[in-house]
Design a protein around this motif. Structure first.
Motif, PDB file in Angstrom:
ATOM      1  N   ALA A  52       0.841  -1.193   0.000  1.00  0.00           N
ATOM      2  CA  ALA A  52       0.000   0.000   0.000  1.00  0.00           C
ATOM      3  C   ALA A  52       0.880   1.248   0.000  1.00  0.00           C
ATOM      4  O   ALA A  52       1.803   1.373   0.799  1.00  0.00           O
ATOM      5  N   TYR A  53       0.568   2.140  -0.910  1.00  0.00           N
ATOM      6  CA  TYR A  53       1.317   3.388  -0.965  1.00  0.00           C
ATOM      7  C   TYR A  53       0.699   4.396  -0.008  1.00  0.00           C
ATOM      8  O   TYR A  53      -0.513   4.468   0.147  1.00  0.00           O
ATOM      9  N   THR A  54       1.553   5.146   0.642  1.00  0.00           N
ATOM     10  CA  THR A  54       1.131   6.214   1.557  1.00  0.00           C
ATOM     11  C   THR A  54       2.009   7.425   1.269  1.00  0.00           C
ATOM     12  O   THR A  54       2.917   7.372   0.438  1.00  0.00           O
ATOM     13  N   HIS A  55       1.780   8.495   2.002  1.00  0.00           N
ATOM     14  CA  HIS A  55       2.633   9.670   1.826  1.00  0.00           C
ATOM     15  C   HIS A  55       4.028   9.421   2.402  1.00  0.00           C
ATOM     16  O   HIS A  55       4.995  10.039   1.970  1.00  0.00           O
ATOM     17  N   GLU A  56       4.125   8.491   3.351  1.00  0.00           N
ATOM     18  CA  GLU A  56       5.440   8.107   3.870  1.00  0.00           C
ATOM     19  C   GLU A  56       6.149   7.160   2.909  1.00  0.00           C
ATOM     20  O   GLU A  56       7.365   7.080   2.864  1.00  0.00           O
ATOM     21  N   ASN A  57       5.364   6.419   2.144  1.00  0.00           N
ATOM     22  CA  ASN A  57       5.880   5.470   1.166  1.00  0.00           C
ATOM     23  C   ASN A  57       5.151   5.741  -0.160  1.00  0.00           C
ATOM     24  O   ASN A  57       4.233   5.016  -0.536  1.00  0.00           O
ATOM     25  N   PRO A  58       5.545   6.828  -0.847  1.00  0.00           N
ATOM     26  CA  PRO A  58       4.786   7.226  -2.033  1.00  0.00           C
ATOM     27  C   PRO A  58       4.986   6.302  -3.227  1.00  0.00           C
ATOM     28  O   PRO A  58       5.989   5.591  -3.318  1.00  0.00           O
ATOM     29  N   ARG A  59       4.027   6.359  -4.111  1.00  0.00           N
ATOM     30  CA  ARG A  59       4.104   5.612  -5.370  1.00  0.00           C
ATOM     31  C   ARG A  59       5.326   6.145  -6.132  1.00  0.00           C
ATOM     32  O   ARG A  59       5.434   7.345  -6.362  1.00  0.00           O
ATOM     33  N   PRO A  60       6.256   5.297  -6.536  1.00  0.00           N
ATOM     34  CA  PRO A  60       7.468   5.787  -7.223  1.00  0.00           C
ATOM     35  C   PRO A  60       7.170   6.216  -8.663  1.00  0.00           C
ATOM     36  O   PRO A  60       6.324   5.633  -9.331  1.00  0.00           O
ATOM     37  N   ALA A  61       7.861   7.259  -9.095  1.00  0.00           N
ATOM     38  CA  ALA A  61       7.748   7.694 -10.491  1.00  0.00           C
ATOM     39  C   ALA A  61       8.548   6.724 -11.361  1.00  0.00           C
ATOM     40  O   ALA A  61       9.635   6.281 -10.991  1.00  0.00           O
ATOM     41  N   ARG A  62       7.990   6.392 -12.510  1.00  0.00           N
ATOM     42  CA  ARG A  62       8.685   5.474 -13.418  1.00  0.00           C
ATOM     43  C   ARG A  62       9.589   6.222 -14.389  1.00  0.00           C
ATOM     44  O   ARG A  62      10.559   5.672 -14.877  1.00  0.00           O
TER      45      ARG A  62
END
Length: 179
Positions: free
Chosen positions: A2-12
């Protein structure tokens, strides 16, 4: 995961990272100038602004949040610009001290409206007046149109105003200001 603001979705891609940074900056600017326009998505916008990343949101979702805030702001501005100027309110709005008092009343009700009319607590603006009330409260000064609009909105909530402010706005007004 699960993505969170602490663990954001990475940019590709690099362009995704630049676009995300641009959306974060635009969200911060919009929050600072007219945060009320995010409506029910304000928490998401505040999380994006505070964390400096999109967190669990995709680029499209974050852009959608900004777009909806822009539409709310635009429609609220249009309503102000198209509001009919009733004769009784124009007369009242032209009285000395009324424009400043109307602006003060909008700011007062906005200060009471911490929940942005989401809770039925009879404090601050109602669901039908909250956007316009927040828009008016953020204006540096009122002209005739803004004063008339403010008077009509504030009249619905006049019992929440301090007596002196209510008197400045509505003392001696009879049924002609009834909505």
């Amino acid at each position: 995961m699960a993505y969170t603001h602490e663990n954001p979705r990475p940019a590709r891609y690099k362009w995704e990272a630049r676009q995300a940074a641009s959306l974060v900056e635009e969200t911060r600017k919009t929050l600072a100038s007219r945060g009320w326009s995010f409506a029910r998505e304000r928490e998401a916008a505040e999380a994006i602004a505070a964390s400096g990343n999109l967190g669990p949101h995709t680029l499209e979702e974050a852009q959608g949040i900004l777009n909806r805030a822009g539409r709310i702001y635009g429609s609220t501005r249009r309503r102000l610009e198209e509001w009919p100027l009733g004769a009784a309110y124009v007369e009242r709005a032209s009285m000395p001290g009324v424009p400043a008092a109307a602006r003060e009343a909008c700011q007062y009700l906005t200060a009471l409206d911490a929940d942005r009319a989401q809770e039925p607590n009879r404090r601050g603006w109602s669901p039908s007046t909250t956007y316009a009330g927040h828009l008016l409260a953020g204006m540096p000064e009122f002209g005739l149109r803004e004063t008339v609009y403010a008077l009509e909105l504030v009249h619905k909530h006049r019992r929440q105003l301090p007596p002196a402010l209510r008197a400045t706005l509505f003392a001696g007004a009879g049924a002609e200001l009834a909505l």
